[in-house]
Design a protein around this motif. Structure first.
Motif, PDB file in Angstrom:
ATOM      1  N   TRP A  72      49.853  69.166  37.203  1.00  0.00           N
ATOM      2  CA  TRP A  72      49.310  68.406  38.330  1.00  0.00           C
ATOM      3  C   TRP A  72      47.872  67.979  38.037  1.00  0.00           C
ATOM      4  O   TRP A  72      47.495  66.811  38.239  1.00  0.00           O
ATOM      5  CB  TRP A  72      49.406  69.262  39.589  1.00  0.00           C
ATOM      6  CG  TRP A  72      48.813  68.684  40.833  1.00  0.00           C
ATOM      7  CD1 TRP A  72      48.573  67.364  41.114  1.00  0.00           C
ATOM      8  CD2 TRP A  72      48.387  69.412  41.982  1.00  0.00           C
ATOM      9  NE1 TRP A  72      48.028  67.225  42.370  1.00  0.00           N
ATOM     10  CE2 TRP A  72      47.906  68.472  42.921  1.00  0.00           C
ATOM     11  CE3 TRP A  72      48.370  70.764  42.316  1.00  0.00           C
ATOM     12  CZ2 TRP A  72      47.406  68.861  44.173  1.00  0.00           C
ATOM     13  CZ3 TRP A  72      47.885  71.147  43.571  1.00  0.00           C
ATOM     14  CH2 TRP A  72      47.409  70.202  44.473  1.00  0.00           C
ATOM     15  N   THR A  73      47.068  68.925  37.534  1.00  0.00           N
ATOM     16  CA  THR A  73      45.682  68.606  37.192  1.00  0.00           C
ATOM     17  C   THR A  73      45.607  67.491  36.163  1.00  0.00           C
ATOM     18  O   THR A  73      44.774  66.578  36.269  1.00  0.00           O
ATOM     19  CB  THR A  73      44.968  69.858  36.652  1.00  0.00           C
ATOM     20  OG1 THR A  73      44.928  70.862  37.662  1.00  0.00           O
ATOM     21  CG2 THR A  73      43.544  69.533  36.207  1.00  0.00           C
ATOM     22  N   SER A  74      46.482  67.550  35.160  1.00  0.00           N
ATOM     23  CA  SER A  74      46.443  66.537  34.099  1.00  0.00           C
ATOM     24  C   SER A  74      46.631  65.137  34.670  1.00  0.00           C
ATOM     25  O   SER A  74      46.029  64.169  34.179  1.00  0.00           O
ATOM     26  CB  SER A  74      47.508  66.834  33.038  1.00  0.00           C
ATOM     27  OG  SER A  74      48.817  66.514  33.488  1.00  0.00           O
ATOM     28  N   GLY A 100      43.436  62.504  34.793  1.00  0.00           N
ATOM     29  CA  GLY A 100      43.672  61.519  33.734  1.00  0.00           C
ATOM     30  C   GLY A 100      43.876  62.101  32.356  1.00  0.00           C
ATOM     31  O   GLY A 100      43.870  61.362  31.363  1.00  0.00           O
ATOM     32  N   PHE A 101      44.090  63.415  32.269  1.00  0.00           N
ATOM     33  CA  PHE A 101      44.268  64.041  30.959  1.00  0.00           C
ATOM     34  C   PHE A 101      45.687  63.837  30.424  1.00  0.00           C
ATOM     35  O   PHE A 101      45.910  63.877  29.202  1.00  0.00           O
ATOM     36  CB  PHE A 101      43.960  65.542  31.059  1.00  0.00           C
ATOM     37  CG  PHE A 101      43.887  66.259  29.741  1.00  0.00           C
ATOM     38  CD1 PHE A 101      42.714  66.284  29.010  1.00  0.00           C
ATOM     39  CD2 PHE A 101      44.997  66.928  29.222  1.00  0.00           C
ATOM     40  CE1 PHE A 101      42.639  66.948  27.789  1.00  0.00           C
ATOM     41  CE2 PHE A 101      44.932  67.590  28.012  1.00  0.00           C
ATOM     42  CZ  PHE A 101      43.751  67.607  27.295  1.00  0.00           C
ATOM     43  N   GLU A 102      46.651  63.613  31.300  1.00  0.00           N
ATOM     44  CA  GLU A 102      48.050  63.539  30.890  1.00  0.00           C
ATOM     45  C   GLU A 102      48.292  62.477  29.821  1.00  0.00           C
ATOM     46  O   GLU A 102      49.090  62.680  28.894  1.00  0.00           O
ATOM     47  CB  GLU A 102      48.955  63.265  32.097  1.00  0.00           C
ATOM     48  CG  GLU A 102      50.432  63.318  31.745  1.00  0.00           C
ATOM     49  CD  GLU A 102      51.325  62.927  32.902  1.00  0.00           C
ATOM     50  OE1 GLU A 102      52.378  63.558  33.057  1.00  0.00           O
ATOM     51  OE2 GLU A 102      50.972  61.996  33.644  1.00  0.00           O
ATOM     52  N   SER A 103      47.601  61.351  29.942  1.00  0.00           N
ATOM     53  CA  SER A 103      47.811  60.272  28.971  1.00  0.00           C
ATOM     54  C   SER A 103      47.333  60.638  27.575  1.00  0.00           C
ATOM     55  O   SER A 103      47.670  59.971  26.590  1.00  0.00           O
ATOM     56  CB  SER A 103      47.100  58.998  29.441  1.00  0.00           C
ATOM     57  OG  SER A 103      45.700  59.214  29.503  1.00  0.00           O
ATOM     58  N   LEU A 115      39.979  66.463  46.593  1.00  0.00           N
ATOM     59  CA  LEU A 115      40.778  67.579  46.121  1.00  0.00           C
ATOM     60  C   LEU A 115      39.916  68.526  45.292  1.00  0.00           C
ATOM     61  O   LEU A 115      39.042  68.087  44.540  1.00  0.00           O
ATOM     62  CB  LEU A 115      41.936  67.055  45.267  1.00  0.00           C
ATOM     63  CG  LEU A 115      42.966  68.076  44.809  1.00  0.00           C
ATOM     64  CD1 LEU A 115      43.837  68.534  45.965  1.00  0.00           C
ATOM     65  CD2 LEU A 115      43.830  67.491  43.687  1.00  0.00           C
ATOM     66  N   SER A 116      40.188  69.821  45.420  1.00  0.00           N
ATOM     67  CA  SER A 116      39.415  70.807  44.672  1.00  0.00           C
ATOM     68  C   SER A 116      40.346  71.743  43.902  1.00  0.00           C
ATOM     69  O   SER A 116      41.564  71.750  44.091  1.00  0.00           O
ATOM     70  CB  SER A 116      38.538  71.638  45.615  1.00  0.00           C
ATOM     71  OG  SER A 116      39.311  72.633  46.269  1.00  0.00           O
ATOM     72  N   PRO A 128      50.157  61.195  45.115  1.00  0.00           N
ATOM     73  CA  PRO A 128      51.143  60.780  44.101  1.00  0.00           C
ATOM     74  C   PRO A 128      51.280  61.770  42.951  1.00  0.00           C
ATOM     75  O   PRO A 128      52.397  62.018  42.475  1.00  0.00           O
ATOM     76  CB  PRO A 128      50.593  59.433  43.618  1.00  0.00           C
ATOM     77  CG  PRO A 128      49.805  58.908  44.778  1.00  0.00           C
ATOM     78  CD  PRO A 128      49.182  60.126  45.405  1.00  0.00           C
ATOM     79  N   ALA A 129      50.171  62.338  42.502  1.00  0.00           N
ATOM     80  CA  ALA A 129      50.225  63.267  41.374  1.00  0.00           C
ATOM     81  C   ALA A 129      50.979  64.537  41.739  1.00  0.00           C
ATOM     82  O   ALA A 129      51.703  65.103  40.913  1.00  0.00           O
ATOM     83  CB  ALA A 129      48.814  63.612  40.897  1.00  0.00           C
ATOM     84  N   PHE A 130      50.809  64.984  42.966  1.00  0.00           N
ATOM     85  CA  PHE A 130      51.540  66.185  43.389  1.00  0.00           C
ATOM     86  C   PHE A 130      53.017  65.863  43.583  1.00  0.00           C
ATOM     87  O   PHE A 130      53.897  66.638  43.172  1.00  0.00           O
ATOM     88  CB  PHE A 130      50.957  66.751  44.693  1.00  0.00           C
ATOM     89  CG  PHE A 130      51.532  68.093  45.071  1.00  0.00           C
ATOM     90  CD1 PHE A 130      51.026  69.249  44.518  1.00  0.00           C
ATOM     91  CD2 PHE A 130      52.589  68.183  45.969  1.00  0.00           C
ATOM     92  CE1 PHE A 130      51.565  70.500  44.853  1.00  0.00           C
ATOM     93  CE2 PHE A 130      53.140  69.421  46.303  1.00  0.00           C
ATOM     94  CZ  PHE A 130      52.617  70.573  45.740  1.00  0.00           C
TER      95      PHE A 130
END
Length: 283
Positions: free
Chosen positions: A42-44, A48-51, A177-178, A223-225
């Motif tokens: 989820w964090t990625s 923006g780390f997922e890419s 978000l935290s 959306p990310a969640f």
């Protein structure tokens, strides 16, 4: 009935492919079922780390590949490799991704950052294990005792959350978000599904925890969640072993309480529960 642990995310690899992949770049080992891996995945997406990462799927349970012990001796997911350097443990990976991408999941103010870390520590020390105890306990009397304990610590946590958070929005940092939400919401999402399904228990209905509930409802809209949230059917299938299988908690000592009657077991009457706490000989 067998079910697939993998969704569209990630890819399967062999032992040789895994060993080669971790030599360079960002290689992430995860599984959507695990709430700890959910934090990192989820964090990625949020920062923006997922890419930038290669997602490798790791089966859990009896299907976990033997070669994964060479990737992470702890045997847990998530695990992240950065140019051959191994990073283990979900919260550490979350912090790394956030810092690498110059994210804003932790406050800049040292006092507020300390508050956030205190809430995260409180969740791990006071709440986390009790969620699993309620789910896994097969004995109705013991489960009711565990449920009351869980509701108490959720109320305590909700109050601490409300007291320390910004008043400008639903999250610890207001409208931003935290890491507090990153850590706790994967568990809330799973147990909001599991406890009603298996035991007819609902912490949002049975206890007034408005701060947690408001934050959770807002997280569901992200959306990310939504993209990383575990499907309810898969969640129920995987955790069946925690309720009916090898991971269930079976009572070792018989309760001598006279309130353990078929009527109490079926109804879970409040009066019977109070009486049980008073008269049952517990170790």
């Amino acid at each position: 009935m067998p079910f697939s642990q993998k969704g569209e995310e990630g890819r399967y690899v062999t032992e040789l492919e895994a060993a080669k992949a971790v030599r360079s770049g960002n290689v992430y080992f995860g599984n959507r079922i695990c709430p700890f891996a959910h934090m990192a995945w989820w964090t990625s997406k949020e920062v923006g780390f997922e890419s930038m990462m290669d997602y490798i799927h790791v089966e859990l349970g009896d299907n976990k590949p033997a070669w994964y012990a060479g990737i992470n001796p702890l045997g847990t997911v998530p695990c992240l490799y950065v140019d051959g350097h191994r990073i283990c443990e979900s919260k550490i990976i979350v912090e790394y991704m956030n810092e690498k991408m110059k994210g804003t999941l932790l406050p800049e103010d040292p006092i507020k950052r300390a508050d956030a870390r205190f809430l995260i520590a409180m969740w791990g020390d006071k709440v986390f294990a009790k969620l699993y105890t309620v789910l896994r306990t097969t004995d109705p009397c013991d489960r009711q005792c565990a449920w009351e304990q869980l509701l108490e610590v959720l109320s305590f946590f909700d109050h601490a959350y409300e007291e320390s958070k910004s008043k400008d929005g639903p999250y610890f940092m207001g409208n931003d978000l935290s890491m507090v939400e990153i850590v706790i919401m994967p568990f809330i999402a799973r147990f909001a599904t599991l406890l009603p399904h298996y035991h007819g228990l609902n912490f949002f209905k049975d206890r007034h925890i408005p701060t947690l509930e408001r934050a959770y409802r807002e997280v569901l809209k992200r959306p990310a969640f939504a993209a990383t949230k575990l499907d309810a059917e898969l969640c129920i299938q995987f955790y069946n072993a925690y309720v009916h299988g090898s991971k269930a908690i079976v009572k070792k000592k018989d309760c001598t309480c006279k309130w353990r009657t078929p009527g109490y077991v079926l109804a879970g009457a409040a009066a019977g529960f109070v009486a049980c706490k008073l008269f049952c000989k517990r170790s």
